[in-house]
Design an enzyme around this catalytic site. Sequence first.
Site, mmCIF file in Angstrom:
data_model
loop_
_atom_site.group_PDB
_atom_site.id
_atom_site.type_symbol
_atom_site.label_atom_id
_atom_site.label_comp_id
_atom_site.label_asym_id
_atom_site.label_seq_id
_atom_site.Cartn_x
_atom_site.Cartn_y
_atom_site.Cartn_z
ATOM 1 C CG HIS A 129 -2.152 -1.052 0.963
ATOM 2 N ND1 HIS A 129 -2.783 -1.631 2.044
ATOM 3 C CD2 HIS A 129 -2.447 -1.834 -0.084
ATOM 4 C CE1 HIS A 129 -3.684 -2.462 1.609
ATOM 5 N NE2 HIS A 129 -3.472 -2.493 0.586
ATOM 6 C CB THR A 198 -3.679 -8.163 8.125
ATOM 7 O OG1 THR A 198 -4.701 -7.462 7.455
ATOM 8 C CG2 THR A 198 -3.539 -9.625 7.997
HETATM 9 N N1 APR Z 1 -0.941 -7.912 17.720
HETATM 10 C C1 APR Z 1 -1.989 -8.985 16.904
HETATM 11 N N2 APR Z 1 -2.918 -8.189 16.145
HETATM 12 C C2 APR Z 1 -3.532 -7.189 16.541
HETATM 13 C C3 APR Z 1 -2.743 -6.083 17.531
HETATM 14 C C4 APR Z 1 -1.389 -6.533 17.947
HETATM 15 N N3 APR Z 1 -0.841 -6.074 18.676
HETATM 16 N N4 APR Z 1 -2.999 -5.142 17.303
HETATM 17 C C5 APR Z 1 -4.134 -4.895 16.577
HETATM 18 N N5 APR Z 1 -4.262 -6.244 16.264
HETATM 19 C C6 APR Z 1 -5.100 -6.775 15.056
HETATM 20 C C7 APR Z 1 -6.717 -5.955 15.009
HETATM 21 O O1 APR Z 1 -7.562 -6.794 15.969
HETATM 22 C C8 APR Z 1 -7.117 -6.306 13.550
HETATM 23 O O2 APR Z 1 -7.720 -7.624 13.362
HETATM 24 O O3 APR Z 1 -4.836 -6.149 13.741
HETATM 25 C C9 APR Z 1 -5.614 -6.214 13.086
HETATM 26 C C10 APR Z 1 -5.604 -4.874 12.018
HETATM 27 O O4 APR Z 1 -6.438 -4.850 11.172
HETATM 28 P P1 APR Z 1 -6.828 -3.556 10.214
HETATM 29 O O5 APR Z 1 -6.832 -2.459 11.361
HETATM 30 O O6 APR Z 1 -8.188 -3.680 9.662
HETATM 31 O O7 APR Z 1 -5.705 -3.095 9.468
HETATM 32 P P2 APR Z 1 -5.183 -3.752 8.186
HETATM 33 O O8 APR Z 1 -5.533 -5.212 7.969
HETATM 34 O O9 APR Z 1 -3.638 -3.369 8.282
HETATM 35 O O10 APR Z 1 -5.827 -2.780 7.004
HETATM 36 C C11 APR Z 1 -5.724 -3.103 5.881
HETATM 37 O O11 APR Z 1 -6.841 -0.997 5.235
HETATM 38 O O12 APR Z 1 -7.411 1.108 5.929
HETATM 39 C C12 APR Z 1 -6.815 0.288 4.905
HETATM 40 O O13 APR Z 1 -4.686 1.047 3.944
HETATM 41 C C13 APR Z 1 -5.353 0.590 5.057
HETATM 42 O O14 APR Z 1 -3.224 -0.712 5.013
HETATM 43 C C14 APR Z 1 -4.782 -0.471 5.587
HETATM 44 C C15 APR Z 1 -5.713 -1.803 4.996
#
Ligand code: APR
Length: 270
Positions: A129, A198
């Site tokens: 991204h 994620t």
């Molecule tokens: N350890 C393990 N898991 C974690 C932790 C941690 N310390 N902190 C948060 N999480 C988990 C959350 O429960 C969630 O399931 O990580 C996940 C993060 O998910 P999102 O917030 O949806 O982030 P991501 O998957 O990276 O989003 C994808 O969406 O908004 C767009 O471009 C943005 O790159 C991003 C994409």
Amino acid sequence: MHNLIKRAAADLAASNHAIVLTGAGVSTESGVADFRGPKGIWTTNPQAEAQAYQRYERFLNDPKAYWEEMLDTVGSGSYFYRQMREVAPNPGHHAIAHLEQLGIVKCTITQNVDGIHEKAGTRNVMHYHGAVEKLRCLSCGSRFGVDEYSLEKLPPLCRCGRPLKYDVVHFQEPIPTDIMDAAEEEAMKCDLMLICGTSAVVYPFAALPAMARSRGRGASGVKIIEVNADPTPLTHQGISHYLIQGKTGEILPLVVDEVGKLLSQRDKHE
Ligand code: APR
């Protein structure tokens, strides 16, 4: 939990081409909010998410207005940018870097724009991204360091004369083909995929595990392991073989310790 950590270590030690996929969850223990977790940026500020959905269109229609908005939001004067500059890796980032140094992890494909994997020493990182420190030309595909431009005259122009945008991939924006192709190649080449922090709901990134898993069973099969605070669609749909539920900053270092023990046992017997 301990058995799953030992199982992941054994799978990693037995792998020939392991890759890591990461999301915002690996950076929360460094103080960077995720998006969809309980304290996530979109969860706590739905208006910001709605605004984010307009950005790509705005760049296509009015690059100057796009830049004025972006400089306020993520520009070098912004809190977001300062935070990205100051934020430090946590034990989860260091564990991934260590697995690369051990020669086990061949590539890390991240959705994160924060550049923290590199700060932890990981070398082979693919920014699916984009990266907040870079600018990109949609026309010729060139990328530049943000420091190469004063950003006084907006929009900044590429050598080819077309306006540049931040390298960060906005909603509705296609993933740059060079990155998309390279990531799919890794998904088709790997024999183990370790997916960390994620929610696996944003496509096309979230399609990579199923792509790898569809390569069938047995020798050509791929081990898909999740480390996440919560189950995801990959867990519910059985795309991952197992989930180690918890914090990446706590679990990944334990996995690396176990891998270290297995590798030293292996060396002793050779
Ligand atoms: N350890 C393990 N898991 C974690 C932790 C941690 N310390 N902190 C948060 N999480 C988990 C959350 O429960 C969630 O399931 O990580 C996940 C993060 O998910 P999102 O917030 O949806 O982030 P991501 O998957 O990276 O989003 C994808 O969406 O908004 C767009 O471009 C943005 O790159 C991003 C994409």
